[in-house]
Enzyme design. Structure first.
Site, PDB file in Angstrom:
ATOM      1  N   LYS A   1      -0.910  -0.964  -3.799  1.00 52.54           N
ATOM      2  CA  LYS A   1      -1.766   0.430  -4.093  1.00 52.54           C
ATOM      3  C   LYS A   1      -1.231   1.484  -4.340  1.00 52.54           C
ATOM      4  O   LYS A   1      -1.208   1.986  -3.115  1.00 52.54           O
ATOM      5  CB  LYS A   1      -2.548  -0.296  -3.333  1.00 52.54           C
ATOM      6  CG  LYS A   1      -4.356   0.422  -3.013  1.00 52.54           C
ATOM      7  CD  LYS A   1      -5.120   0.076  -1.917  1.00 52.54           C
ATOM      8  CE  LYS A   1      -6.114   1.305  -2.008  1.00 52.54           C
ATOM      9  NZ  LYS A   1      -6.022   2.910  -1.570  1.00 52.54           N
TER      10      LYS A   1
ATOM     11  N   THR B   1      -1.699   5.278  -4.219  1.00 53.76           N
ATOM     12  CA  THR B   1      -2.793   5.975  -4.019  1.00 53.76           C
ATOM     13  C   THR B   1      -1.745   6.967  -3.689  1.00 53.76           C
ATOM     14  O   THR B   1      -1.530   7.581  -2.717  1.00 53.76           O
ATOM     15  CB  THR B   1      -3.076   5.778  -2.546  1.00 53.76           C
ATOM     16  OG1 THR B   1      -3.883   4.506  -2.269  1.00 53.76           O
ATOM     17  CG2 THR B   1      -3.842   6.855  -1.906  1.00 53.76           C
TER      18      THR B   1
ATOM     19  N   TYR C   1       1.067  -0.768   0.176  1.00 51.38           N
ATOM     20  CA  TYR C   1       0.225   0.047  -0.042  1.00 51.38           C
ATOM     21  C   TYR C   1       0.834   1.598  -0.353  1.00 51.38           C
ATOM     22  O   TYR C   1       1.421   1.696   1.420  1.00 51.38           O
ATOM     23  CB  TYR C   1      -0.928   0.001   1.164  1.00 51.38           C
ATOM     24  CG  TYR C   1      -1.711   0.811   1.586  1.00 51.38           C
ATOM     25  CD1 TYR C   1      -2.878   1.560   0.638  1.00 51.38           C
ATOM     26  CD2 TYR C   1      -2.729   0.855   2.155  1.00 51.38           C
ATOM     27  CE1 TYR C   1      -3.875   2.827   0.564  1.00 51.38           C
ATOM     28  CE2 TYR C   1      -4.031   2.093   2.549  1.00 51.38           C
ATOM     29  CZ  TYR C   1      -4.173   3.204   1.079  1.00 51.38           C
ATOM     30  OH  TYR C   1      -5.218   3.752   1.521  1.00 51.38           O
TER      31      TYR C   1
ATOM     32  N   ASP D   1      -9.562   8.016  -7.081  1.00 50.25           N
ATOM     33  CA  ASP D   1     -10.550   7.897  -7.876  1.00 50.25           C
ATOM     34  C   ASP D   1     -10.410   8.441  -8.552  1.00 50.25           C
ATOM     35  O   ASP D   1     -11.306   8.442  -9.629  1.00 50.25           O
ATOM     36  CB  ASP D   1     -11.208   7.802  -6.511  1.00 50.25           C
ATOM     37  CG  ASP D   1     -11.783   6.649  -5.712  1.00 50.25           C
ATOM     38  OD1 ASP D   1     -10.937   6.616  -5.327  1.00 50.25           O
ATOM     39  OD2 ASP D   1     -12.663   7.004  -4.610  1.00 50.25           O
ATOM     40  N   GLU D   2      -9.829  10.186  -8.515  1.00 50.45           N
ATOM     41  CA  GLU D   2     -10.342  10.790  -9.621  1.00 50.45           C
ATOM     42  C   GLU D   2      -9.415  10.877 -11.183  1.00 50.45           C
ATOM     43  O   GLU D   2      -9.389  12.234 -11.338  1.00 50.45           O
ATOM     44  CB  GLU D   2      -9.945  12.454  -8.533  1.00 50.45           C
ATOM     45  CG  GLU D   2      -8.960  13.237  -8.114  1.00 50.45           C
ATOM     46  CD  GLU D   2      -9.186  12.508  -6.864  1.00 50.45           C
ATOM     47  OE1 GLU D   2      -8.057  12.783  -6.410  1.00 50.45           O
ATOM     48  OE2 GLU D   2      -9.647  11.413  -6.448  1.00 50.45           O
TER      49      GLU D   2
END
Length: 291
Positions: A165, A167, A137, A191-192
């Site tokens: 992942k 982010t 992550y 998400d964007e």
């Protein structure tokens, strides 16, 4: 190992609470059923969106149990076990394996400014404690640890590691991970920018707004893979209009408010998160009518 089951769009599961602040198993099932019906490929349980750092170890394990039972083998399940205490993370990893999860994941340990060697040891200790694979992550804004290709190549010498992942908005780093010889799975974490992440080689996405508008992300992923980039972008822009408002009112509180308006008891967020404002609640009512 079948990597195909780890590709696609995964909801970073929100954690619902009852009126007495317990994990709400009924609502967990409602969210999972709703998401799977819309085509979501699986769930990332107990991460940032799930308020994992605000739950006790026992609560996190209870959430893993509720989610696994509700999923009932239908979608791919990833349990986020990351925490600052290695032994706690190992305990949760073993429990997730017992509950039938397909993989574990963990954010890097934070607060103390651990060295790379300490962080690498933490990850190896957790990964080696179970038989299921590990998904890194990478969330530098949350833990201050900058994961890059050089470190990934070193860490992924351990064959338990299968994915990342990612982010962060650093899409160059995302693309660099995909040039690694071991060809890790890489998930877009913001998400964007899902369409942007896919364009740089991401194998899918893991996101929080997927909880209440999963169809948009399922469609984005499908359209991108069909080559219809313009239509995928159009849906991304629609999602981003909503995300802009979530940022205004508080992302997790607003997401939960939206699901409340959809008939799923969510119980707000754990303190020190603040309650959703009256203006935020009004927005949730308005948005649900449109959705």
């Amino acid at each position: 190992m079948d990597k195909a089951k780890f590709k696609g769009v995964f909801s970073a599961l929100l954690t619902p609470y009852t009126t007495d602040d317990k994990i709400n198993g009924k609502s967990v099932k409602q969210i999972i059923d709703f998401n799977l019906a819309k085509g979501i490929n699986g769930f990332y349980v107990g991460g940032s969106t799930g308020e994992g750092m605000l739950l006790t170890v026992e609560e996190r394990k209870q959430l893993f149990k509720y989610a696994a039972e509700s999923n009932a083998g239908r979608g791919t399940m990833i349990a986020h076990v990351g925490t600052i205490n290695t032994n706690h993370a190992i305990d949760m990893a073993k429990y997730a394996q017992d509950m039938g999860y397909d993989a574990i994941s963990a954010v890097a340990p934070f607060y103390y400014g651990f060295s790379y060697e300490a962080i690498k040891g933490y990850y190896n200790d957790i990964a080696n404690s179970v038989d299921i694979p590990m998904i890194m992550y990478n969330f530098p804004n949350a833990n201050g640890f900058q994961f890059n290709k050089e470190r990934a190549e070193d860490m992924f010498k351990n064959k338990k590691f299968i994915g990342i992942k990612h982010t962060t908005s650093d899409l160059f780093a995302l693309q660099q991970f995909k040039t690694m010889e071991c060809d890790p799975l890489v998930y877009n974490g913001f998400d964007e920018i899902l369409v942007a992440g896919l364009s740089m080689g991401a194998d899918g996405g893991i996101g929080s707004t997927y909880n209440f508008m999963p169809q948009k992300y399922v469609d984005m992923y499908r359209l991108f893979n069909e080559g219809d980039i313009k239509q995928a972008q159009k849906i991304q822009y629609e999602a981003n209009e909503i995300i802009t408002m979530l940022i205004k009112y508080g992302v997790f509180a607003t997401e939960k408010g939206i699901l409340e308006e959809m008939g799923i008891e969510m119980g707000g967020c754990r303190k020190p998160f603040t309650e959703l404002s009256a203006e935020g609640k009004a927005y949730c009512k308005q948005l649900v009518k449109k959705l």
